[in-house]
Write an enzyme that holds these catalytic residues in place. Structure first.
Site, mmCIF file in Angstrom:
data_model
loop_
_atom_site.group_PDB
_atom_site.id
_atom_site.type_symbol
_atom_site.label_atom_id
_atom_site.label_comp_id
_atom_site.label_asym_id
_atom_site.label_seq_id
_atom_site.Cartn_x
_atom_site.Cartn_y
_atom_site.Cartn_z
ATOM 1 N N GLU A 163 0.784 -1.237 0.000
ATOM 2 C CA GLU A 163 0.000 0.000 0.000
ATOM 3 C C GLU A 163 0.814 1.285 0.000
ATOM 4 O OE1 GLU A 163 -2.851 -0.161 3.180
ATOM 5 O OE2 GLU A 163 -3.969 -1.782 2.258
ATOM 6 N N GLU A 373 -5.533 -8.695 1.111
ATOM 7 C CA GLU A 373 -6.224 -8.342 2.364
ATOM 8 C C GLU A 373 -7.683 -8.060 2.070
ATOM 9 O OE1 GLU A 373 -4.635 -5.049 4.684
ATOM 10 O OE2 GLU A 373 -2.586 -5.735 4.314
HETATM 11 C C1 BGP Z 1 -4.429 -1.962 5.618
HETATM 12 C C2 BGP Z 1 -3.087 -2.390 6.140
HETATM 13 C C3 BGP Z 1 -3.151 -3.390 7.240
HETATM 14 C C4 BGP Z 1 -4.309 -3.199 8.206
HETATM 15 C C5 BGP Z 1 -5.603 -2.848 7.505
HETATM 16 C C6 BGP Z 1 -6.706 -2.444 8.434
HETATM 17 O O1 BGP Z 1 -4.333 -0.695 5.048
HETATM 18 O O2 BGP Z 1 -2.306 -2.927 5.099
HETATM 19 O O3 BGP Z 1 -1.904 -3.448 7.856
HETATM 20 O O4 BGP Z 1 -3.978 -2.376 9.234
HETATM 21 O O5 BGP Z 1 -5.428 -1.825 6.577
HETATM 22 O O6 BGP Z 1 -6.529 -1.130 8.834
HETATM 23 P P1 BGP Z 1 -6.901 -0.572 10.260
HETATM 24 O O7 BGP Z 1 -6.026 -1.332 11.195
HETATM 25 O O8 BGP Z 1 -6.585 0.878 10.196
HETATM 26 O O9 BGP Z 1 -8.334 -0.846 10.444
#
Ligand code: BGP
Length: 468
Positions: A163, A373
């Site tokens: 990302e 993800e």
């Molecule tokens: C993505 C990241 C993850 C994770 C996820 C959820 O952007 O790659 O590492 O954190 O988001 O985000 P959050 O923890 O802010 O809900």
């Protein structure tokens, strides 16, 4: 329809969010070790010093994943654990730890899917300018080479970066991630270019080593859709697609930057330091990418905006919630009354996922995609001692259905990684925002417990998603 035999059912984590052991066994200090301790930056001052102690409990965690039938585990390597100062000496204890994790996965037939950069950079490099400093490019390639050589005999799936839009956008425009800079367009675009160059160089190097595995990059994909069919909003949406999606996938897959964005930022006075040679390295490596990784949480609902403002974002409005103007003031993302949102204000839209995947196919053709993800951040209910995370089951079920439909429509998706394998530290939202199949009890020695979704996902994998 069942998912094909070579489709990987997985789950993901990232080093800083699970490992802990922040200063053990020779690990260097990371930018996140420092940033998370600045008052007010994270929810209740939470940080990854201990996280969920995966560093000491990886055996127990991987055993739980194996019992769930997980086919692949996506995790990241902490750069400062391998090369504490960013360049120079390699830490043998760091190599040993990831060897252990990889071997533990392989013991159960779990395919390790490794991310090299999931945001934790050696602090020494951050202090020298981080991703805006060209020296970081070669430091990264050297770190990547160290990992390929140490683990490449067993790791056959590599993601260079996770990302870019998030760590550069929140790092240089919104001030919500390290190095906490607000509104610096030049630094933002320079950093993205340097990352794409580091990616291209790493891909070239990886291919030259002839390890015969796959390499790609992961972006978060928040497909932009206009709130209505007014021409001005449709134009604003096309603008958002260019800035947030094409800028990120074009240099990787087409080997060149989208002309629309190059022209636009020139008008804004942004000057990127890029040489002909650098652009050529990006160009010649585009067809060497084996896949793209795609993280999907939500779409963006877009409308025209007139006011330009550089807003420093806080924890509350920096990680996904709509309501933000774009950095150049051209568009804004909005919340819509007829949509459904999570407790943290992220829209739930499996339809947006399917439509977004189709849009990607139109632009990039048959490129191989891994969903690296996807998941629901929630506060899970505990009823009579059981973690009954039914909303997560519903969420993943609907999104897996979208994946299935996309495959039927010819989108080349080869795997799905739920975020996350286990409850972990949300970068800015602490431990309260849960994503995992495995619960971690912060009031009881970080004890692990299987959630309802754990048993459900196990069944999905066993039946290859036939009932989805
Ligand atoms: C993505 C990241 C993850 C994770 C996820 C959820 O952007 O790659 O590492 O954190 O988001 O985000 P959050 O923890 O802010 O809900």
């Amino acid at each position: 329809m069942k998912f094909a035999k070579d489709f990987l059912f997985g789950a993901a984590t990232a080093a800083y969010q699970v490992e802990g052991a922040w200063n053990e066994d020779g690990k260097g200090i990371s930018n996140w070790d420092v940033f998370s301790k600045i008052p007010g930056k994270t929810f209740e001052g939470t940080n990854g010093d201990v996280a969920v102690d995966h560093y000491h409990r990886y055996k127990e965690d991987i055993k739980l994943m194996a019992d769930m039938g997980l086919e692949s585990y996506r995790f990241s390597i902490s750069w400062p654990r391998i090369i504490p100062n960013g360049t120079g000496e390699v830490n043998p204890k760091g190599i040993e730890f990831y060897n252990n994790v990889i071997n533990e996965c392989l013991k159960y037939g779990i395919v390790p899917f490794v991310t090299l950069y999931h945001w934790d950079m050696p602090q020494v490099l951050e202090e020298k300018g981080g991703w805006t400093n060209k020296a970081t490019i070669d430091a990264f390639v050297n770190y990547a080479e160290t990992c390929f050589k140490a683990f490449g005999d067993r790791v056959k799936h590599w993601i260079t970066f996770n990302e870019t839009v998030v760590f550069c956008g929140l790092g240089y425009l919104a001030g919500a991630h390290p190095p906490a800079i607000v509104g610096d367009k030049n630094k933002y675009f320079q950093a993205t270019h340097n990352v794409f160059l580091a990616h291209a160089k790493s891909v070239e190097l990886y291919k030259s080593l002839k390890q015969y595995g796959e390499i790609g990059i992961t972006h978060v994909y928040s497909p932009a859709f206009s709130v209505d069919d007014k021409e001005e909003n449709i134009k604003a949406t096309e603008h958002a697609r260019n800035l947030d999606t094409y800028w990120y996938y074009d240099p990787i897959l087409k080997g060149e930057y989208p002309k629309y964005v190059v022209d636009h930022i020139e008008k804004l006075g942004v000057k990127i330091d890029w040489t002909a040679e650098e652009l050529e390295i990006i160009r010649r490596n585009a067809d060497k990418n084996d896949f793209i990784g795609l993280n999907y949480y939500q779409p963006q609902r877009v409308m025209k905006n007139d006011v330009q403002e550089n807003v420093e974002r806080t924890r509350e409005n920096s990680t996904g919630s709509p309501g933000n103007p774009s950095f150049d003031g051209v568009y804004k993302t909005v919340r819509m009354d007829d949509k459904v949102y999570t407790k943290w204000g992220w829209e739930i839209s499996p339809e947006g996922f399917l439509d977004g995947l189709k849009l990607l196919k139109e632009r990039y053709g048959d490129v191989k995609i891994y969903i690296t993800e996807n998941g629901l951040g929630d506060e899970d209910p505990i009823i009579e001692g059981e973690v009954v995370d039914i909303p997560r089951i519903k969420f993943i079920e609907k999104h897996l259905r979208a994946v299935k439909d996309a495959i039927k429509e010819g989108v080349n998706i080869k795997g799905y990684y739920a975020w996350s394998a286990i409850d972990l530290l949300s970068w800015l939202n602490g431990y309260k925002k849960q994503y995992g199949f495995i619960y971690v009890d912060h009031n009881n020695n970080l004890e692990r417990k299987k959630k309802a979704s754990y048993y459900w996902y196990k069944h999905v994998i066993e039946t290859r998603g036939e009932e989805i």
